[in-house]
Design a protein around this motif. Structure first.
Motif, short mmCIF file in Angstrom:
data_model
loop_
_atom_site.label_atom_id
_atom_site.label_comp_id
_atom_site.label_asym_id
_atom_site.label_seq_id
_atom_site.Cartn_x
_atom_site.Cartn_y
_atom_site.Cartn_z
N ILE A 54 1.94 -8.88 -10.38
CA ILE A 54 2.82 -9.97 -10.42
C ILE A 54 4.21 -9.67 -10.28
O ILE A 54 4.98 -10.45 -9.58
CB ILE A 54 2.63 -10.37 -12.05
N VAL A 55 4.77 -8.34 -10.53
CA VAL A 55 5.99 -7.92 -10.19
C VAL A 55 6.24 -7.91 -8.63
O VAL A 55 7.34 -8.21 -8.13
CB VAL A 55 6.44 -6.55 -11.02
N GLU A 56 5.44 -7.36 -8.07
CA GLU A 56 5.39 -7.40 -6.59
C GLU A 56 5.40 -8.79 -5.94
O GLU A 56 6.35 -8.94 -5.22
CB GLU A 56 4.43 -6.67 -5.81
N GLU A 57 4.75 -9.67 -6.31
CA GLU A 57 4.72 -10.94 -5.79
C GLU A 57 6.00 -11.87 -6.32
O GLU A 57 6.54 -12.36 -5.84
CB GLU A 57 3.67 -11.97 -6.50
N LEU A 58 6.58 -11.31 -7.50
CA LEU A 58 7.83 -11.90 -7.75
C LEU A 58 9.12 -11.47 -7.19
O LEU A 58 10.04 -12.42 -6.81
CB LEU A 58 8.26 -11.38 -9.23
#
Length: 411
Positions: free
Chosen positions: A282-286
């Motif tokens: 999720i953090v990488e996609e954010l």
């Protein structure tokens, strides 16, 4: 729409809540030059990535000033030298190596991971403090104090002095805004004054650590020994100012943009609540989808560069629009969709090349822990205002406030 008006609209606050349609239009002209004295804007993923590794692109503040950039000047007027992100090799490399020694591999390989329990404790305490409130401002009550506390502890700033930093950091960050409006000269003056005051405060700490070293980064920067020439006192101060600002400002926006995105995608928020293992993806996609650093305006060409049939002359300013590259359909499938299951998320959120963010491991860990605990503990969170009010800055984009209604806080 004219090309000139497109550049104006990208920096115009009126479009801060959703600049992505403008970036889509910008990619139609991957190398955009609005006027003779203006910068070249580069917006495609592969071009940006290549230029971030190209030695013909200079980060040196002196080259930027020579190119006539308003946003370049004034740092020397504070008495502090430029930080290493405003330098080229070899001085950049020397200062970055020294700054990285107490921060991560190879000299301190476990420093960040060993902070996991401490980060969780800080997050838990901040969320505990939200209990009983029917509405919270995620920025002021969580996303700002969390990384500020962390970077102050790392550097060795006394806890009681942490609240003072906002009065210094806010104008310094505002000075990075490339918008050349009527107040740009005043913003620059205020930023220089704030940087001077922060540097003077840190000078006292550096002097103290020189006499009485402790287990913190300031002590290690002062006393570092090795193959590199040690930092001068002024270089230590300039590096400490950089670390204090870079060590929290982008993380504030990453957490806030992240929670805003999750509240707009409640199905993903539910998944994270039930499966904390999703946090890393999720953090990488954010970082791809809503990057806290939208563009890099402080670069200069030190040789002619041919790009997409356009010659960018030596001495020209160049802006790398990272957020446009992160949604480039030539690189990412369905780029405007937030997809935490995306398998290939090689984003530009932390830059690339010699100036890539060396604090990225800490920012990733902070964001993962923060979003997991917010998802798990906030009961029925919902946005009060969408879009929320954004900061003025076009470079470091994020909400100034994020008001969220909650029914309570879970233990």
């Amino acid at each position: 729409m004219t090309q000139a008006s497109l550049l104006h609209r990208i920096t115009d606050y009126a479009n801060r809540a959703n600049p992505y349609p403008l970036y889509e239009e910008l990619r139609k002209t991957p190398v955009l030059h609005e006027e003779e004295s203006g910068p070249y804007l580069v917006s495609s993923y592969w071009d940006i990535l290549n230029l971030l590794h190209d030695p013909r692109i200079s980060s040196d503040a002196a080259n930027l000033a020579a190119a006539g950039a308003d946003e370049a000047g004034g740092q020397e007027e504070t008495g502090l030298p430029p930080s290493f992100i405003r330098l080229d090799p070899p001085e950049h490399d020397r200062l970055r190596r020294i700054a990285n020694r107490p921060f991560g591999p190879p000299h301190s390989p476990h420093r960040i991971d060993s902070m996991r329990s401490e980060l969780a404790e800080i997050v838990s305490g901040l969320i505990d403090g939200l209990d009983g409130a029917g509405q919270i401002d995620l920025v002021d009550q969580f996303a700002y104090p969390f990384p500020v506390t962390v970077i102050c502890r790392l550097l060795g700033v006394p806890r009681e002095d942490e609240p003072r930093f906002r009065s210094w950091v806010d104008p310094i960050v505002a000075g990075l805004d490339p918008d050349t409006g009527d107040d740009s000269a005043e913003r620059g003056r205020t930023a220089r004054e704030a940087r001077l005051q922060l540097g003077m405060y840190l000078a006292g700490l550096v002097e103290q650590r020189s006499r009485e070293p402790r287990d913190d980064m300031l002590s290690e920067l002062v006393s570092v020994h090795g193959e590199d020439r040690p930092m001068t006192t002024m270089e230590v101060l300039s590096t400490a100012v950089l670390l204090l600002i870079a060590g929290h400002e982008t993380t504030v926006n990453l957490i806030t943009n992240g929670m805003l995105t999750l509240l707009r995608h409640p199905e993903v928020l539910d998944r994270l609540r039930n499966d904390p293992g999703l946090a890393a993806n999720i953090v990488e996609e954010l970082l791809r989808y809503e990057p806290p650093v939208q563009l890099v305006p402080q670069r200069t060409c030190i040789a002619d560069i041919e790009l997409r049939g356009v010659t960018i002359p030596k001495g020209s300013r160049i802006w790398l629009v990272l957020a446009a590259g992160n949604r480039d359909p030539e690189r990412f499938e369905d780029p405007d969709r937030f997809d935490p299951d995306r398998k290939d998320i090689e984003h530009l959120g932390f830059g690339s090349g010699i100036h890539s963010c060396f604090g990225a491991p800490l920012a990733r860990l902070e964001a993962q822990i923060a979003l997991v605990e917010l998802a798990r503990r906030l009961e029925n969170p919902r946005l009060v205002e969408d879009p929320p009010p954004y900061r003025q800055n076009a470079v470091l984009r994020g909400p100034r406030h994020l008001d969220i209604a909650i029914d309570g806080v879970r233990p």
